[in-house]
Design an enzyme around this catalytic site. Structure first.
Site, short mmCIF file in Angstrom:
data_model
loop_
_atom_site.label_atom_id
_atom_site.label_comp_id
_atom_site.label_asym_id
_atom_site.label_seq_id
_atom_site.Cartn_x
_atom_site.Cartn_y
_atom_site.Cartn_z
N ASP A 23 -0.42 -0.77 9.41
CA ASP A 23 1.27 -0.17 9.49
C ASP A 23 0.86 1.47 10.20
O ASP A 23 -0.66 1.99 9.82
CB ASP A 23 1.14 -0.06 8.03
CG ASP A 23 0.51 0.83 7.22
OD1 ASP A 23 0.58 1.98 6.61
OD2 ASP A 23 -0.09 0.07 6.56
N GLU A 114 4.85 5.50 -4.97
CA GLU A 114 3.73 5.49 -4.48
C GLU A 114 3.45 6.89 -5.16
O GLU A 114 4.49 8.36 -5.59
CB GLU A 114 2.38 5.51 -3.82
CG GLU A 114 2.50 6.65 -2.63
CD GLU A 114 2.17 6.25 -1.33
OE1 GLU A 114 1.28 7.19 -1.20
OE2 GLU A 114 2.41 5.41 -0.06
#
Length: 224
Positions: A23, A114
């Site tokens: 990613d 997150e």
């Protein structure tokens, strides 16, 4: 007994099939897609948006580069639950690269939720409010695309900030960040991780990701 043991070993090996991927965030613009593909990587997830006001300047070129190199690819959205609703952020993500089409090479969008880069623990939300925020994002994405988004998180954050909610364990594929030699504890009632972000460094750019399954299963994730 010998035959049973052999069959068991085959089963274990089949279950252990994985696919390398990676990613890319907006601070990781340098990527060698061709070399990554040649090395065996087959998927990439690329940062598209944050909140309702930021689009990664490299998203379009990286998405095009990944496509030309032959990758199964998709976009992700970095959540700011303290700034606007989940629904509003899903809408923004969809308008700027986070959409999905049943073409066999597009992953469902990923919600990156997150630790707050600006400090406030859990973005100042209670666990129940956070679950409601995620549900709002998920519902909007699903309504507009017919797919549930993947959810990227860590065990620690999910446990602390959602109260280890199990609300998404049967709908949203889990992308779990855990920079260890083993996956570790899987939160939220998910039976397994769909993708494991096992390192914040990948040879050809971005972070290393491991898909939990064979390439045929990865292709199914891209087809719905």
């Amino acid at each position: 007994m010998k035959l049973s043991a052999a069959l068991c070993l085959v089963s274990i090996r089949l279950a252990a099939a994985t696919v390398q991927g990676f990613d890319i965030s907006d601070y990781q613009p340098s990527v060698n897609f061709a070399a990554a593909y040649s090395s065996g990587a087959r998927f990439v997830i690329i940062k598209a948006t944050e909140g309702t006001s930021y689009i990664s300047p490299d998203f379009s070129s990286q998405y095009t580069g990944a496509t030309k190199a032959g990758f199964i690819r998709g976009g992700y959205h970095f959540a700011h639950p303290d700034k606007s609703s989940g629904s509003a952020q899903a809408t923004y993500f969809l308008a700027h690269g986070g959409g999905w089409s049943d073409d066999g090479i597009t992953l469902p969008g990923m919600l990156d939720i997150e630790y707050n880069p600006n400090g406030a623990t859990c973005y100042g939300l209670s666990a129940s409010a956070m679950v409601s925020w995620v549900q709002s994002f998920v519902n909007q994405y699903h309504t507009k695309t017919g797919r549930y988004p993947m959810i990227y998180t860590t065990n620690g954050w999910w446990s602390e900030c959602t109260g280890d909610s199990t609300a998404f364990s049967t709908t949203c594929p889990l992308v779990l960040a855990s920079y260890n030699s083993a996956i570790g504890t899987i939160p939220g009632g998910w039976p397994y991780q769909t993708i494991w972000q096992n390192s914040d460094s990948y040879t050809y750019g971005g972070d290393s990701d491991i898909f939990n399954g064979a390439l045929t299963n990865l292709k199914k994730l891209a087809t719905g």
